[in-house]
Scaffold this motif. Structure first.
Motif, short mmCIF file in Angstrom:
data_model
loop_
_atom_site.label_atom_id
_atom_site.label_comp_id
_atom_site.label_asym_id
_atom_site.label_seq_id
_atom_site.Cartn_x
_atom_site.Cartn_y
_atom_site.Cartn_z
N LYS A 1 15.90 -3.83 -14.93
CA LYS A 1 14.51 -3.71 -14.50
C LYS A 1 14.18 -4.73 -13.42
O LYS A 1 13.50 -4.41 -12.43
N ALA A 2 14.66 -5.96 -13.60
CA ALA A 2 14.43 -6.99 -12.60
C ALA A 2 15.11 -6.63 -11.28
O ALA A 2 14.54 -6.79 -10.20
N LEU A 3 16.34 -6.14 -11.35
CA LEU A 3 17.07 -5.78 -10.14
C LEU A 3 16.42 -4.60 -9.43
O LEU A 3 16.41 -4.53 -8.19
N ALA A 4 15.87 -3.67 -10.20
CA ALA A 4 15.18 -2.53 -9.58
C ALA A 4 13.99 -2.99 -8.76
O ALA A 4 13.63 -2.35 -7.75
N GLY A 5 13.37 -4.09 -9.16
CA GLY A 5 12.25 -4.65 -8.41
C GLY A 5 12.66 -5.70 -7.40
O GLY A 5 11.80 -6.35 -6.80
N GLY A 6 13.98 -5.91 -7.23
CA GLY A 6 14.45 -6.89 -6.26
C GLY A 6 14.28 -8.33 -6.70
O GLY A 6 14.34 -9.24 -5.88
N ASP A 7 14.06 -8.55 -7.99
CA ASP A 7 13.81 -9.91 -8.49
C ASP A 7 15.13 -10.51 -8.99
O ASP A 7 15.41 -10.53 -10.19
N HIS A 8 15.92 -11.03 -8.08
CA HIS A 8 17.23 -11.57 -8.43
C HIS A 8 17.12 -12.91 -9.16
O HIS A 8 18.02 -13.27 -9.93
N LEU A 9 16.06 -13.67 -8.92
CA LEU A 9 15.90 -14.94 -9.63
C LEU A 9 15.75 -14.69 -11.13
O LEU A 9 16.40 -15.34 -11.95
N VAL A 10 14.90 -13.74 -11.50
CA VAL A 10 14.72 -13.43 -12.92
C VAL A 10 15.98 -12.80 -13.48
O VAL A 10 16.40 -13.12 -14.60
N ALA A 11 16.62 -11.89 -12.74
CA ALA A 11 17.85 -11.26 -13.21
C ALA A 11 18.91 -12.30 -13.54
O ALA A 11 19.55 -12.25 -14.60
N MET A 12 19.08 -13.26 -12.65
CA MET A 12 20.05 -14.33 -12.87
C MET A 12 19.67 -15.19 -14.07
O MET A 12 20.52 -15.57 -14.89
N THR A 13 18.38 -15.48 -14.21
CA THR A 13 17.91 -16.32 -15.32
C THR A 13 18.14 -15.63 -16.66
O THR A 13 18.57 -16.26 -17.64
N LEU A 14 17.86 -14.33 -16.72
CA LEU A 14 18.07 -13.58 -17.96
C LEU A 14 19.53 -13.59 -18.37
O LEU A 14 19.86 -13.82 -19.55
N VAL A 15 20.42 -13.38 -17.41
CA VAL A 15 21.85 -13.38 -17.71
C VAL A 15 22.30 -14.78 -18.13
O VAL A 15 23.10 -14.93 -19.05
N GLY A 16 21.79 -15.81 -17.46
CA GLY A 16 22.15 -17.18 -17.83
C GLY A 16 21.72 -17.51 -19.25
O GLY A 16 22.49 -18.13 -20.01
N MET A 17 20.51 -17.13 -19.62
CA MET A 17 20.04 -17.37 -20.99
C MET A 17 20.88 -16.59 -22.00
O MET A 17 21.19 -17.09 -23.09
N ALA A 18 21.26 -15.36 -21.64
CA ALA A 18 22.10 -14.57 -22.54
C ALA A 18 23.44 -15.25 -22.75
O ALA A 18 23.98 -15.25 -23.87
N GLY A 19 23.99 -15.85 -21.69
CA GLY A 19 25.26 -16.57 -21.83
C GLY A 19 25.16 -17.72 -22.81
O GLY A 19 26.10 -17.98 -23.58
N VAL A 20 24.02 -18.41 -22.82
CA VAL A 20 23.80 -19.49 -23.78
C VAL A 20 23.78 -18.94 -25.21
O VAL A 20 24.37 -19.52 -26.13
N LEU A 21 23.14 -17.81 -25.41
CA LEU A 21 22.97 -17.26 -26.76
C LEU A 21 24.26 -16.68 -27.33
O LEU A 21 24.52 -16.82 -28.52
N ILE A 22 25.06 -16.02 -26.51
CA ILE A 22 26.21 -15.30 -27.06
C ILE A 22 27.47 -16.16 -27.14
O ILE A 22 28.43 -15.76 -27.80
N SER A 23 27.48 -17.31 -26.51
CA SER A 23 28.66 -18.17 -26.60
C SER A 23 28.81 -18.70 -28.03
O SER A 23 27.81 -18.96 -28.71
N PRO A 24 30.04 -18.88 -28.51
CA PRO A 24 30.21 -19.43 -29.87
C PRO A 24 29.55 -20.79 -30.04
O PRO A 24 29.02 -21.10 -31.11
N ALA A 25 29.57 -21.61 -28.99
CA ALA A 25 28.93 -22.93 -29.05
C ALA A 25 28.22 -23.18 -27.72
O ALA A 25 28.85 -23.18 -26.67
N SER A 26 26.92 -23.36 -27.77
CA SER A 26 26.13 -23.66 -26.57
C SER A 26 25.22 -24.83 -26.89
O SER A 26 24.23 -24.68 -27.62
#
Length: 466
Positions: free
Chosen positions: A328-353
């Motif tokens: 949804k963010a990419l469809a609106g051209g909002d790469h800052l939010v898209a990157m932030t969402l993926v970064g937060m997801a990386g924190v959550l899914i890693s075994p240890a963050s």
């Protein structure tokens, strides 16, 4: 009668006029081709020169306040504990030992060692020829500088500040960033998180908009130095940056192979065995572990491995939500939010963050600040139309002061590791930063979406950067 000599403005070249207009010297009611007023005689020019001094003094003052807050109110300093591990491990390695056999005592996790891929060891190897004090003198300014880069890129995307206003905004924003617990801990432990974050953001917000053939190199290097940035391949794939995806993968592979030439034994050991050994990073149930796996581990006795099946179910759920919101963010051209969402997801899914991995709090807070700033501007515009309140931004911003600005373990008097017999409520409280990261993925306003009050008139300068 001889013609009079040309005045100073008449002697200015077209290039000088253009520079003066860009510098804000030309009056608002002047035509674009009119000669500017000489900068040396305008009050604005004198003020602009002073702004640099004000910025430096402001940064110094806020840095002192941040330092005192961090040491006296928020929590312990940590005295660059992780940097000391890197330093000792690299010296152990250059003395002829296997770097992954180095372990040193830790008051919380019993024993800790070097856990990064071999490329990180190669890049850190110059530490072996330097005193620890010199290493600190290089590393700590590097952390501050890369934090400033993250703040700058976030502000540039959302606010579009120019010139001295950007300088002041970055100066103040960087100091405020060190008030936030993840960034304070990065400096306190001497970690590399802001360096990793800056590499990724330069890829996404600088190289990508320019159409650079080097887009993806930053993500690739980050992946080779630390495995978890591999989550940003998801961002590249969802945004259909096929060339950048290939560049990231090739960069990670080539740099890893180069490290393998230097450290063949350690490279084989790391990628075949150590990469999957989560016990090397410390107790998963530590209150510092703000991943989904950390939440599950806190319900168990210290040292007990959580159910991998349950963890995978939670990971799949978070990834599914992240994919929907990122698209949804990419469809609106909002790469800052898209990157932030993926970064937060990386924190959550890693075994240890650990908490200090959550550097994506900076762009998230900048996005919230822009939405709330626009709301205030609309309220003050007296248009007679009551603006729609961006409840998503409000719900994220209100707890941010508590969750992001404090060490929740210290704030609520929670244990470091052992939550046995305390019940479910302290476990949930210990995971407040994790809950905030999850809420960020679900609620962070996307530019142009109904959840954001940003209007085209207010966001035009920032939108032009995409």
């Amino acid at each position: 009668m001889a013609p009079s000599a040309p005045t100073f403005p008449e002697k200015l070249s077209g290039k000088s006029c253009a520079h003066a207009r860009m510098s804000g010297v030309t009056a608002p009611d002047q035509p674009l081709d009119a000669p500017p007023t000489p900068r040396s005689t305008t009050p604005g020019a004198r003020f602009t020169r002073r702004q640099a001094v004000v910025a430096v003094l402001g940064v110094a003052l806020l840095a002192v306040v941040t330092y005192l807050w961090a040491h006296w109110i928020v929590g312990p300093h940590h005295h660059q504990f992780d940097l000391r591990i890197y330093y000792s491990a690299v010296n152990f390695w250059t003395d002829g030992h296997n770097i992954y056999r180095y372990m040193q005592p830790d008051p919380v996790n019993d024993w800790l060692g070097f856990t990064y891929p071999p490329l990180a060891a190669v890049l850190m190897s110059p530490m072996a020829i330097l005193p620890l004090g010199v290493v600190k003198a290089i590393a700590l300014p590097a952390i501050i500088t890369t934090t400033a880069v993250i703040v700058w890129l976030s502000l540039r995307d959302r606010f579009g500040f120019q010139g001295q206003r950007m300088l002041l905004a970055v100066a103040v924003g960087t100091c405020l960033a060190f008030w936030m617990e993840p960034i304070r801990e990065t400096l306190g432990f001497g970690q590399i998180n802001t360096m990793i974050g800056a590499l990724i953001m330069l890829d996404v917000l600088v190289l990508r908009p320019r159409g650079s053939r080097w887009t993806g190199v930053g993500i690739g290097l980050a992946m080779a130095v630390k495995i978890t940035p591999g989550i940003f391949l998801l961002y590249l794939l969802l945004s259909k940056q096929w060339r950048a995806t290939a560049t990231a993968v090739v960069t990670a592979a080539v740099t890893t192979l180069l490290a393998a030439v230097i450290t063949p034994v350690e490279t084989w050991q790391y990628y075949t065995t150590l990469l999957w050994d989560s016990s090397r990073v410390g107790y998963l149930g530590s209150s510092a572990n703000q991943s989904l796996n950390g939440l599950l581990a806190r319900f168990l006795e210290p040292g007990t491995e959580p159910s991998r099946a349950l963890w995978l179910v939670l990971v799949i759920g978070v990834l599914a939500l992240t994919v929907v919101r990122t698209r949804k963010a990419l469809a609106g051209g909002d790469h800052l939010v898209a990157m932030t969402l993926v970064g937060m997801a990386g924190v959550l899914i890693s075994p240890a963050s650990w908490y200090h991995h959550m550097v994506w709090v900076i762009p998230a807070v900048v996005v919230l600040a822009r939405v709330l700033t626009d709301l205030v501007q609309q309220w003050r515009s007296h248009t007679g139309v009551r603006p729609e309140i961006p409840w998503a931004a409000v719900c994220l911003a209100l707890p941010a002061l508590l969750i992001v600005g404090f060490d929740t373990k210290i704030l609520f008097g929670l244990p470091d590791v052992d939550y046995t017999g305390l019940g479910w409520f302290p476990v949930l409280v210990a995971s407040l930063p994790m809950w905030w990261a999850l809420a960020t993925i679900a609620l962070l306003p996307i530019r142009g979406d109904r959840s954001s009050t940003t209007t085209p008139a207010l966001s035009g300068s920032a939108a032009a950067l995409d």
